[in-house]
Design a protein around this motif. Structure first.
Motif, PDB file in Angstrom:
ATOM      1  N   ASN A  27      44.278  24.664  41.327  1.00 44.10           N
ATOM      2  CA  ASN A  27      43.163  25.385  41.156  1.00 44.10           C
ATOM      3  C   ASN A  27      42.527  25.917  42.447  1.00 44.10           C
ATOM      4  O   ASN A  27      41.708  26.723  42.406  1.00 44.10           O
ATOM      5  CB  ASN A  27      41.831  24.492  40.832  1.00 44.10           C
ATOM      6  CG  ASN A  27      42.073  23.627  39.319  1.00 44.10           C
ATOM      7  OD1 ASN A  27      42.899  24.350  38.552  1.00 44.10           O
ATOM      8  ND2 ASN A  27      41.695  22.733  39.073  1.00 44.10           N
ATOM      9  N   LYS A  30      43.699  31.422  43.432  1.00 44.03           N
ATOM     10  CA  LYS A  30      42.807  32.314  42.812  1.00 44.03           C
ATOM     11  C   LYS A  30      43.614  33.246  42.153  1.00 44.03           C
ATOM     12  O   LYS A  30      44.770  33.859  43.000  1.00 44.03           O
ATOM     13  CB  LYS A  30      41.744  32.856  43.351  1.00 44.03           C
ATOM     14  CG  LYS A  30      40.786  31.841  43.729  1.00 44.03           C
ATOM     15  CD  LYS A  30      39.391  32.469  44.309  1.00 44.03           C
ATOM     16  CE  LYS A  30      38.488  31.439  44.788  1.00 44.03           C
ATOM     17  NZ  LYS A  30      37.324  31.852  45.500  1.00 44.03           N
ATOM     18  N   LYS A  31      43.912  33.826  40.796  1.00 47.45           N
ATOM     19  CA  LYS A  31      44.504  34.966  40.419  1.00 47.45           C
ATOM     20  C   LYS A  31      43.897  36.080  40.992  1.00 47.45           C
ATOM     21  O   LYS A  31      42.746  36.453  41.109  1.00 47.45           O
ATOM     22  CB  LYS A  31      44.584  34.876  38.905  1.00 47.45           C
ATOM     23  CG  LYS A  31      45.132  33.681  38.069  1.00 47.45           C
ATOM     24  CD  LYS A  31      45.129  33.931  36.521  1.00 47.45           C
ATOM     25  CE  LYS A  31      46.035  32.985  36.007  1.00 47.45           C
ATOM     26  NZ  LYS A  31      45.749  33.152  34.559  1.00 47.45           N
ATOM     27  N   SER A  32      44.813  36.938  41.080  1.00 46.22           N
ATOM     28  CA  SER A  32      44.557  38.302  41.727  1.00 46.22           C
ATOM     29  C   SER A  32      44.176  39.323  40.590  1.00 46.22           C
ATOM     30  O   SER A  32      43.608  40.230  40.587  1.00 46.22           O
ATOM     31  CB  SER A  32      45.730  38.947  42.742  1.00 46.22           C
ATOM     32  OG  SER A  32      45.553  38.142  43.802  1.00 46.22           O
ATOM     33  N   TYR A  33      45.213  39.142  39.360  1.00 48.37           N
ATOM     34  CA  TYR A  33      45.072  40.145  38.459  1.00 48.37           C
ATOM     35  C   TYR A  33      44.977  39.315  37.190  1.00 48.37           C
ATOM     36  O   TYR A  33      45.755  38.245  36.973  1.00 48.37           O
ATOM     37  CB  TYR A  33      46.303  41.082  38.541  1.00 48.37           C
ATOM     38  CG  TYR A  33      46.302  41.993  39.652  1.00 48.37           C
ATOM     39  CD1 TYR A  33      45.233  42.947  39.665  1.00 48.37           C
ATOM     40  CD2 TYR A  33      46.585  41.613  40.734  1.00 48.37           C
ATOM     41  CE1 TYR A  33      45.241  43.884  40.746  1.00 48.37           C
ATOM     42  CE2 TYR A  33      46.655  42.485  41.825  1.00 48.37           C
ATOM     43  CZ  TYR A  33      45.969  43.523  42.030  1.00 48.37           C
ATOM     44  OH  TYR A  33      45.722  44.334  43.089  1.00 48.37           O
ATOM     45  N   GLU A  34      44.389  39.919  35.950  1.00 46.74           N
ATOM     46  CA  GLU A  34      44.635  39.343  34.730  1.00 46.74           C
ATOM     47  C   GLU A  34      45.972  39.945  33.925  1.00 46.74           C
ATOM     48  O   GLU A  34      46.047  41.233  34.256  1.00 46.74           O
ATOM     49  CB  GLU A  34      43.458  39.547  33.700  1.00 46.74           C
ATOM     50  CG  GLU A  34      42.248  38.903  34.226  1.00 46.74           C
ATOM     51  CD  GLU A  34      42.542  37.345  33.960  1.00 46.74           C
ATOM     52  OE1 GLU A  34      43.072  37.038  32.868  1.00 46.74           O
ATOM     53  OE2 GLU A  34      41.689  36.769  34.663  1.00 46.74           O
ATOM     54  N   ARG A  36      50.106  40.926  33.187  1.00 42.78           N
ATOM     55  CA  ARG A  36      51.252  41.126  33.914  1.00 42.78           C
ATOM     56  C   ARG A  36      51.151  42.754  34.503  1.00 42.78           C
ATOM     57  O   ARG A  36      50.609  43.635  33.876  1.00 42.78           O
ATOM     58  CB  ARG A  36      52.578  41.139  33.184  1.00 42.78           C
ATOM     59  CG  ARG A  36      52.527  39.684  32.726  1.00 42.78           C
ATOM     60  CD  ARG A  36      53.954  39.366  31.926  1.00 42.78           C
ATOM     61  NE  ARG A  36      54.007  40.106  30.664  1.00 42.78           N
ATOM     62  CZ  ARG A  36      54.960  40.308  29.864  1.00 42.78           C
ATOM     63  NH1 ARG A  36      56.113  39.628  30.266  1.00 42.78           N
ATOM     64  NH2 ARG A  36      54.913  41.064  28.705  1.00 42.78           N
ATOM     65  N   CYS A  90      45.892  47.241  34.879  1.00 44.24           N
ATOM     66  CA  CYS A  90      45.610  45.914  35.150  1.00 44.24           C
ATOM     67  C   CYS A  90      44.104  45.707  35.789  1.00 44.24           C
ATOM     68  O   CYS A  90      43.692  46.179  36.519  1.00 44.24           O
ATOM     69  CB  CYS A  90      46.430  45.402  36.571  1.00 44.24           C
ATOM     70  SG  CYS A  90      48.229  45.401  35.939  1.00 44.24           S
ATOM     71  N   LYS A  92      41.486  43.474  37.908  1.00 48.84           N
ATOM     72  CA  LYS A  92      41.473  43.033  38.924  1.00 48.84           C
ATOM     73  C   LYS A  92      40.263  41.891  38.679  1.00 48.84           C
ATOM     74  O   LYS A  92      39.318  42.007  38.309  1.00 48.84           O
ATOM     75  CB  LYS A  92      40.862  43.838  40.228  1.00 48.84           C
ATOM     76  CG  LYS A  92      40.557  43.097  41.386  1.00 48.84           C
ATOM     77  CD  LYS A  92      41.633  43.538  42.327  1.00 48.84           C
ATOM     78  CE  LYS A  92      41.174  42.842  43.996  1.00 48.84           C
ATOM     79  NZ  LYS A  92      42.316  42.639  44.715  1.00 48.84           N
ATOM     80  N   VAL A  93      40.762  40.559  39.394  1.00 52.13           N
ATOM     81  CA  VAL A  93      39.908  39.452  39.129  1.00 52.13           C
ATOM     82  C   VAL A  93      39.094  39.170  40.596  1.00 52.13           C
ATOM     83  O   VAL A  93      39.705  39.246  41.420  1.00 52.13           O
ATOM     84  CB  VAL A  93      40.722  38.147  38.835  1.00 52.13           C
ATOM     85  CG1 VAL A  93      39.761  36.973  38.728  1.00 52.13           C
ATOM     86  CG2 VAL A  93      41.483  38.300  37.668  1.00 52.13           C
TER      87      VAL A  93
END
Length: 94
Positions: A27, A30-34, A36, A90, A92-93
């Protein structure tokens, strides 16, 4: 413990201590993108030719890669591909 950085270098002394019990959790990242990131159409064609050497599960993975962007359209005058062109489609998160 003693070790060498080079094959015939001098020995270096090192004290090994117990590993800290606090481990980073998933946790914390952190994800950078939702989703692929898409690949270029030319790379996808090359992968299709090479997938005959892969297992069936890998073939399914390569068949379902997002693709379709033209390389010639994405290059700038020096031949570099701008990052924004690679991230088309893509989300961006933040």
């Amino acid at each position: 413990m003693k070790f060498r950085e080079l094959w015939n270098g001098p020995f270096i002394d090192c004290v090994i201590t117990k590993r800290a019990k606090i481990q980073p959790t998933l946790n914390a990242l952190k994800k950078s993108y939702e989703g692929r990131l898409p690949i270029f159409k030319e790379k996808f064609k090359d992968l299709k030719a090479l997938k005959r050497f892969c297992a069936p599960a890998a073939k399914h993975f390569f068949d379902n890669l997002p693709h379709g962007q033209e390389i010639a359209d994405a290059h700038d005058e020096e031949g570099a591909v701008p990052l924004s062109s690679l991230l088309t489609g893509c989300k961006k998160v933040h």
